[in-house]
Design a protein around this motif. Structure first.
Motif, PDB file in Angstrom:
ATOM      1  N   PHE A   1     -22.625 -28.373   1.118  1.00  0.00           N
ATOM      2  CA  PHE A   1     -22.915 -29.607   0.406  1.00  0.00           C
ATOM      3  C   PHE A   1     -23.923 -30.406   1.218  1.00  0.00           C
ATOM      4  O   PHE A   1     -23.706 -30.635   2.400  1.00  0.00           O
ATOM      5  CB  PHE A   1     -21.651 -30.454   0.223  1.00  0.00           C
ATOM      6  CG  PHE A   1     -20.573 -29.743  -0.536  1.00  0.00           C
ATOM      7  CD1 PHE A   1     -19.625 -28.993   0.131  1.00  0.00           C
ATOM      8  CD2 PHE A   1     -20.527 -29.816  -1.910  1.00  0.00           C
ATOM      9  CE1 PHE A   1     -18.643 -28.322  -0.570  1.00  0.00           C
ATOM     10  CE2 PHE A   1     -19.544 -29.161  -2.613  1.00  0.00           C
ATOM     11  CZ  PHE A   1     -18.596 -28.406  -1.946  1.00  0.00           C
ATOM     12  N   LEU A   2     -24.983 -30.837   0.574  1.00  0.00           N
ATOM     13  CA  LEU A   2     -25.965 -31.706   1.203  1.00  0.00           C
ATOM     14  C   LEU A   2     -26.207 -32.890   0.286  1.00  0.00           C
ATOM     15  O   LEU A   2     -26.331 -32.721  -0.924  1.00  0.00           O
ATOM     16  CB  LEU A   2     -27.287 -30.968   1.437  1.00  0.00           C
ATOM     17  CG  LEU A   2     -27.265 -29.895   2.516  1.00  0.00           C
ATOM     18  CD1 LEU A   2     -28.496 -29.014   2.424  1.00  0.00           C
ATOM     19  CD2 LEU A   2     -27.177 -30.548   3.883  1.00  0.00           C
TER      20      LEU A   2
ATOM     21  N   GLU B   1     -34.630 -30.046   8.880  1.00  0.00           N
ATOM     22  CA  GLU B   1     -33.781 -29.537   9.958  1.00  0.00           C
ATOM     23  C   GLU B   1     -32.336 -29.358   9.486  1.00  0.00           C
ATOM     24  O   GLU B   1     -31.702 -28.334   9.754  1.00  0.00           O
ATOM     25  CB  GLU B   1     -33.814 -30.479  11.178  1.00  0.00           C
ATOM     26  CG  GLU B   1     -35.176 -30.617  11.830  1.00  0.00           C
ATOM     27  CD  GLU B   1     -36.111 -31.596  11.106  1.00  0.00           C
ATOM     28  OE1 GLU B   1     -37.312 -31.564  11.421  1.00  0.00           O
ATOM     29  OE2 GLU B   1     -35.667 -32.368  10.247  1.00  0.00           O
ATOM     30  N   LEU B   2     -31.816 -30.371   8.820  1.00  0.00           N
ATOM     31  CA  LEU B   2     -30.454 -30.303   8.310  1.00  0.00           C
ATOM     32  C   LEU B   2     -30.339 -29.205   7.256  1.00  0.00           C
ATOM     33  O   LEU B   2     -29.379 -28.428   7.248  1.00  0.00           O
ATOM     34  CB  LEU B   2     -30.055 -31.653   7.714  1.00  0.00           C
ATOM     35  CG  LEU B   2     -28.633 -31.778   7.184  1.00  0.00           C
ATOM     36  CD1 LEU B   2     -27.622 -31.492   8.280  1.00  0.00           C
ATOM     37  CD2 LEU B   2     -28.424 -33.175   6.619  1.00  0.00           C
ATOM     38  N   PHE B   3     -31.327 -29.125   6.397  1.00  0.00           N
ATOM     39  CA  PHE B   3     -31.374 -28.092   5.373  1.00  0.00           C
ATOM     40  C   PHE B   3     -31.311 -26.710   6.019  1.00  0.00           C
ATOM     41  O   PHE B   3     -30.514 -25.866   5.631  1.00  0.00           O
ATOM     42  CB  PHE B   3     -32.666 -28.250   4.559  1.00  0.00           C
ATOM     43  CG  PHE B   3     -32.748 -27.355   3.371  1.00  0.00           C
ATOM     44  CD1 PHE B   3     -32.183 -27.722   2.169  1.00  0.00           C
ATOM     45  CD2 PHE B   3     -33.414 -26.141   3.447  1.00  0.00           C
ATOM     46  CE1 PHE B   3     -32.273 -26.895   1.061  1.00  0.00           C
ATOM     47  CE2 PHE B   3     -33.504 -25.315   2.352  1.00  0.00           C
ATOM     48  CZ  PHE B   3     -32.935 -25.689   1.150  1.00  0.00           C
TER      49      PHE B   3
ATOM     50  N   ASP C   1     -28.887 -21.601   7.235  1.00  0.00           N
ATOM     51  CA  ASP C   1     -28.625 -20.564   8.245  1.00  0.00           C
ATOM     52  C   ASP C   1     -27.135 -20.278   8.351  1.00  0.00           C
ATOM     53  O   ASP C   1     -26.717 -19.131   8.438  1.00  0.00           O
ATOM     54  CB  ASP C   1     -29.176 -20.969   9.613  1.00  0.00           C
ATOM     55  CG  ASP C   1     -30.693 -20.861   9.700  1.00  0.00           C
ATOM     56  OD1 ASP C   1     -31.308 -20.287   8.779  1.00  0.00           O
ATOM     57  OD2 ASP C   1     -31.259 -21.373  10.686  1.00  0.00           O
ATOM     58  N   GLY C   2     -26.332 -21.336   8.345  1.00  0.00           N
ATOM     59  CA  GLY C   2     -24.889 -21.160   8.436  1.00  0.00           C
ATOM     60  C   GLY C   2     -24.320 -20.425   7.246  1.00  0.00           C
ATOM     61  O   GLY C   2     -23.485 -19.526   7.390  1.00  0.00           O
TER      62      GLY C   2
ATOM     63  N   VAL D   1     -19.322 -33.028   3.332  1.00  0.00           N
ATOM     64  CA  VAL D   1     -20.584 -33.557   2.849  1.00  0.00           C
ATOM     65  C   VAL D   1     -21.405 -33.939   4.063  1.00  0.00           C
ATOM     66  O   VAL D   1     -20.954 -34.681   4.937  1.00  0.00           O
ATOM     67  CB  VAL D   1     -20.361 -34.787   1.938  1.00  0.00           C
ATOM     68  CG1 VAL D   1     -21.682 -35.378   1.521  1.00  0.00           C
ATOM     69  CG2 VAL D   1     -19.528 -34.407   0.742  1.00  0.00           C
ATOM     70  N   THR D   2     -22.597 -33.419   4.144  1.00  0.00           N
ATOM     71  CA  THR D   2     -23.451 -33.676   5.285  1.00  0.00           C
ATOM     72  C   THR D   2     -24.305 -34.909   5.006  1.00  0.00           C
ATOM     73  O   THR D   2     -24.934 -35.000   3.970  1.00  0.00           O
ATOM     74  CB  THR D   2     -24.354 -32.460   5.559  1.00  0.00           C
ATOM     75  OG1 THR D   2     -23.519 -31.306   5.637  1.00  0.00           O
ATOM     76  CG2 THR D   2     -25.101 -32.606   6.849  1.00  0.00           C
ATOM     77  N   LYS D   3     -24.287 -35.842   5.947  1.00  0.00           N
ATOM     78  CA  LYS D   3     -25.031 -37.091   5.780  1.00  0.00           C
ATOM     79  C   LYS D   3     -26.204 -37.117   6.723  1.00  0.00           C
ATOM     80  O   LYS D   3     -26.198 -36.503   7.784  1.00  0.00           O
ATOM     81  CB  LYS D   3     -24.126 -38.282   6.066  1.00  0.00           C
ATOM     82  CG  LYS D   3     -22.979 -38.385   5.095  1.00  0.00           C
ATOM     83  CD  LYS D   3     -22.143 -39.592   5.389  1.00  0.00           C
ATOM     84  CE  LYS D   3     -20.987 -39.648   4.405  1.00  0.00           C
ATOM     85  NZ  LYS D   3     -20.136 -40.791   4.637  1.00  0.00           N
TER      86      LYS D   3
END
Length: 144
Positions: A105-106, A113-115, A120-121, A136-138
């Motif tokens: 979740f983004l 970078e976060l993307f 990758d994960g 949820v990544t903030k």
């Protein structure tokens, strides 16, 4: 290794932004497919090999939750990970998607970078990165 990606969002502008974000993140892409809603996405999945799906939640015709429900019924979730990219932050909706097998979740907007870290994960299946995508990544500095 290059990946075939499917970007599902009703906004052409957002799809273009995500294509650019993928490139800026340095992710090697074979083919990029786009869909304006979940129904169109399912049509792409019927015809094309897709390594990962990036999907919005709120779309006309068939929303992201309905799309994931159909992907589960059709067995696509077993081989094609889904990352939800949305402004939606409802815990109830995100929990439901998590239960259906959504891998990441983004929250929009996102940095390259976060993307890349989340992608990758999800694609590498690393335990540490997979755990990171379960919430949820903030963005840095984003409030609760």
């Amino acid at each position: 290794m290059s990946y075939n990606i499917l970007i599902v969002d009703d906004s052409q502008t957002m799809r273009s932004v995500l294509v650019k974000t993928v490139a800026m993140a340095g992710i090697e892409v074979g083919n990029t497919f786009e869909a304006g809603n979940g129904k169109e996405a399912l049509e792409v999945l019927e015809k094309e090999w897709v390594d990962i799906v990036f999907a919005d939640i709120n779309m006309p015709v068939m929303n992201g939750i309905e799309m994931v429900e159909e992907m589960v019924k059709l067995g696509y979730m077993e081989s094609t990970p889904v990352v939800v990219i949305s402004t939606e932050g409802s815990k109830t909706r995100l929990d439901k998607l998590r239960e259906m097998g959504v891998r990441g979740f983004l929250r929009k907007p996102i940095s390259p970078e976060l993307f890349k870290n989340v992608v990758d994960g999800v694609l590498a299946g690393s335990a540490a990165a997979a755990n990171e995508t379960k919430t949820v990544t903030k963005q840095p500095g984003e409030g609760e």
